[in-house]
Design a protein around this motif. Structure first.
Motif, PDB file in Angstrom:
ATOM      1  N   TYR A  25       0.876  -1.193  -0.098  1.00  0.00           N
ATOM      2  CA  TYR A  25       0.026   0.133  -0.075  1.00  0.00           C
ATOM      3  C   TYR A  25       0.760   1.247   0.124  1.00  0.00           C
ATOM      4  N   GLY A  26       1.984   1.142   0.245  1.00  0.00           N
ATOM      5  CA  GLY A  26       3.026   2.374   0.304  1.00  0.00           C
ATOM      6  C   GLY A  26       3.201   3.036   1.332  1.00  0.00           C
ATOM      7  N   LYS A  27       3.306   4.390   1.511  1.00  0.00           N
ATOM      8  CA  LYS A  27       3.648   5.139   2.713  1.00  0.00           C
ATOM      9  C   LYS A  27       2.645   5.873   2.979  1.00  0.00           C
ATOM     10  N   LEU A  28       2.248   5.999   4.195  1.00  0.00           N
ATOM     11  CA  LEU A  28       0.883   6.836   4.752  1.00  0.00           C
ATOM     12  C   LEU A  28       1.411   7.615   6.072  1.00  0.00           C
ATOM     13  N   GLU A  29       1.026   8.889   5.851  1.00  0.00           N
ATOM     14  CA  GLU A  29       1.407   9.863   7.126  1.00  0.00           C
ATOM     15  C   GLU A  29      -0.217  10.292   7.777  1.00  0.00           C
ATOM     16  N   THR A  30      -0.135   9.781   8.910  1.00  0.00           N
ATOM     17  CA  THR A  30      -1.525  10.075   9.647  1.00  0.00           C
ATOM     18  C   THR A  30      -1.234  10.198  11.225  1.00  0.00           C
ATOM     19  N   LYS A  31      -2.067  10.645  11.891  1.00  0.00           N
ATOM     20  CA  LYS A  31      -1.907  10.759  13.074  1.00  0.00           C
ATOM     21  C   LYS A  31      -1.942   9.737  14.019  1.00  0.00           C
ATOM     22  N   LEU A  32      -1.295   9.796  15.264  1.00  0.00           N
ATOM     23  CA  LEU A  32      -1.273   8.748  16.408  1.00  0.00           C
ATOM     24  C   LEU A  32      -2.734   8.449  16.451  1.00  0.00           C
ATOM     25  N   SER A  33      -3.596   9.596  16.840  1.00  0.00           N
ATOM     26  CA  SER A  33      -5.152   9.444  17.286  1.00  0.00           C
ATOM     27  C   SER A  33      -5.753   8.659  16.026  1.00  0.00           C
ATOM     28  N   GLN A  34      -5.553   8.822  14.851  1.00  0.00           N
ATOM     29  CA  GLN A  34      -6.167   8.149  13.812  1.00  0.00           C
ATOM     30  C   GLN A  34      -5.770   6.616  13.779  1.00  0.00           C
ATOM     31  N   LEU A  35      -4.629   6.277  14.276  1.00  0.00           N
ATOM     32  CA  LEU A  35      -4.322   4.934  14.303  1.00  0.00           C
ATOM     33  C   LEU A  35      -4.952   4.180  15.362  1.00  0.00           C
ATOM     34  N   VAL A  36      -5.027   4.677  16.525  1.00  0.00           N
ATOM     35  CA  VAL A  36      -5.878   4.331  17.658  1.00  0.00           C
ATOM     36  C   VAL A  36      -7.310   4.229  17.234  1.00  0.00           C
ATOM     37  N   GLN A  37      -7.829   5.126  16.558  1.00  0.00           N
ATOM     38  CA  GLN A  37      -9.295   4.996  15.693  1.00  0.00           C
ATOM     39  C   GLN A  37      -9.387   3.674  15.121  1.00  0.00           C
ATOM     40  N   HIS A  38      -8.529   3.607  14.105  1.00  0.00           N
ATOM     41  CA  HIS A  38      -8.386   2.477  13.375  1.00  0.00           C
ATOM     42  C   HIS A  38      -8.374   1.018  14.429  1.00  0.00           C
ATOM     43  N   VAL A  39      -7.739   0.881  15.399  1.00  0.00           N
ATOM     44  CA  VAL A  39      -7.741  -0.180  16.288  1.00  0.00           C
ATOM     45  C   VAL A  39      -8.934  -0.503  16.867  1.00  0.00           C
ATOM     46  N   VAL A  40      -9.772   0.676  17.418  1.00  0.00           N
ATOM     47  CA  VAL A  40     -10.867   0.374  17.875  1.00  0.00           C
ATOM     48  C   VAL A  40     -12.082   0.057  16.655  1.00  0.00           C
ATOM     49  N   ASN A  41     -11.949   0.613  15.792  1.00  0.00           N
ATOM     50  CA  ASN A  41     -12.897   0.222  14.613  1.00  0.00           C
ATOM     51  C   ASN A  41     -12.480  -1.196  13.901  1.00  0.00           C
ATOM     52  N   HIS A  42     -11.696  -1.715  14.110  1.00  0.00           N
ATOM     53  CA  HIS A  42     -11.313  -2.924  13.656  1.00  0.00           C
ATOM     54  C   HIS A  42     -11.903  -3.912  14.677  1.00  0.00           C
ATOM     55  N   GLY A  43     -11.807  -3.448  15.897  1.00  0.00           N
ATOM     56  CA  GLY A  43     -12.276  -4.322  16.989  1.00  0.00           C
ATOM     57  C   GLY A  43     -13.589  -4.381  16.978  1.00  0.00           C
ATOM     58  N   THR A  44     -14.422  -3.252  16.842  1.00  0.00           N
ATOM     59  CA  THR A  44     -15.849  -3.188  16.529  1.00  0.00           C
ATOM     60  C   THR A  44     -16.387  -4.124  15.409  1.00  0.00           C
ATOM     61  N   TYR A  45     -15.620  -3.955  14.475  1.00  0.00           N
ATOM     62  CA  TYR A  45     -16.110  -4.656  13.221  1.00  0.00           C
ATOM     63  C   TYR A  45     -16.151  -6.268  13.568  1.00  0.00           C
ATOM     64  N   HIS A  46     -15.166  -6.694  14.139  1.00  0.00           N
ATOM     65  CA  HIS A  46     -15.011  -8.116  14.495  1.00  0.00           C
ATOM     66  C   HIS A  46     -15.549  -8.655  15.435  1.00  0.00           C
ATOM     67  N   ARG A  47     -16.061  -7.881  16.733  1.00  0.00           N
ATOM     68  CA  ARG A  47     -16.979  -8.182  17.759  1.00  0.00           C
ATOM     69  C   ARG A  47     -18.405  -8.337  16.919  1.00  0.00           C
ATOM     70  N   GLY A  48     -18.824  -7.500  15.902  1.00  0.00           N
ATOM     71  CA  GLY A  48     -19.847  -7.801  15.204  1.00  0.00           C
ATOM     72  C   GLY A  48     -19.994  -9.156  14.673  1.00  0.00           C
ATOM     73  N   ASN A  49     -18.674  -9.657  14.160  1.00  0.00           N
ATOM     74  CA  ASN A  49     -18.575 -11.250  13.472  1.00  0.00           C
ATOM     75  C   ASN A  49     -18.947 -11.997  14.803  1.00  0.00           C
ATOM     76  N   ILE A  50     -18.407 -11.809  15.884  1.00  0.00           N
ATOM     77  CA  ILE A  50     -18.579 -12.726  17.130  1.00  0.00           C
ATOM     78  C   ILE A  50     -20.102 -12.716  17.363  1.00  0.00           C
TER      79      ILE A  50
END
Length: 171
Positions: free
Chosen positions: A119-144
């Motif tokens: 995917y290459g190089k991405l500049e993003t905020k640390l806070s956005q990476l945290v949001q990604h972690v949370v969003n990813h977990g939410t998605y998979h808790r829906g799978n559960i």
């Protein structure tokens, strides 16, 4: 005032914990039961969430792609066929690592550079990476939740608003 990303991470921990507690109250075989779904069992979903949480903490710690891959190989074996109790302990230890990392940060909105071979190089905020972690977990808790319903059991309400209500009740 606490940064919103830290509150979101706390929500992620709360929601994972709510699912683990819910699973502990169900018959033991539910955790490893084979299900026709995106994942073959609830245990594999919990392991996946854990592995991706490790991945993103490593990225936040500025580890390079090859370093992250080297960490994940042994961890995939370590999480395979682990009991719910073992995974709960691993989640608690990882949460402590996240909290220690966050405690060292002066700016949760600082720019981070993520590099991926595809995917290459991405500049993003640390806070956005945290949001990604949370969003990813939410998605998979829906799978559960869907998997639990297939197995004849109810899920557990872990929408963000329920977290806010729970926080209000604790205050």
């Amino acid at each position: 005032m606490k940064h919103h990303a830290l509150q979101l991470y706390h929500y992620h921990v709360w929601a994972n914990s709510a699912f683990i507690e819910h699973l502990k109250a169900l018959p033991a075989d539910v955790y490893t039961a084979k299900v026709e779904s995106i994942f073959p069992s609830i245990s594999t979903v919990l392991a996946h969430i854990y592995l991706m949480d490790v991945t993103w903490l490593s990225v936040m710690q500025n580890k390079k792609f090859d370093e992250v891959v080297a960490i994940l190989g042994p961890l995939q074996q370590l999480t395979k066929d682990r009991s719910l109790t073992d995974m709960e302990v691993m989640y608690l230890e990882l949460t402590e690592q996240y909290h220690a990392f966050f405690g060292q940060q002066e700016d949760m909105d600082k720019l981070m550079v993520c590099e991926h071979p595809q995917y290459g190089k991405l500049e993003t905020k640390l806070s956005q990476l945290v949001q990604h972690v949370v969003n990813h977990g939410t998605y998979h808790r829906g799978n559960i939740t869907a998997m639990l319903r297939q197995l004849g059991h109810a899920g557990v309400p872990t929408d963000y608003i329920f977290y806010l209500f729970a926080q209000r009740a604790e205050a």
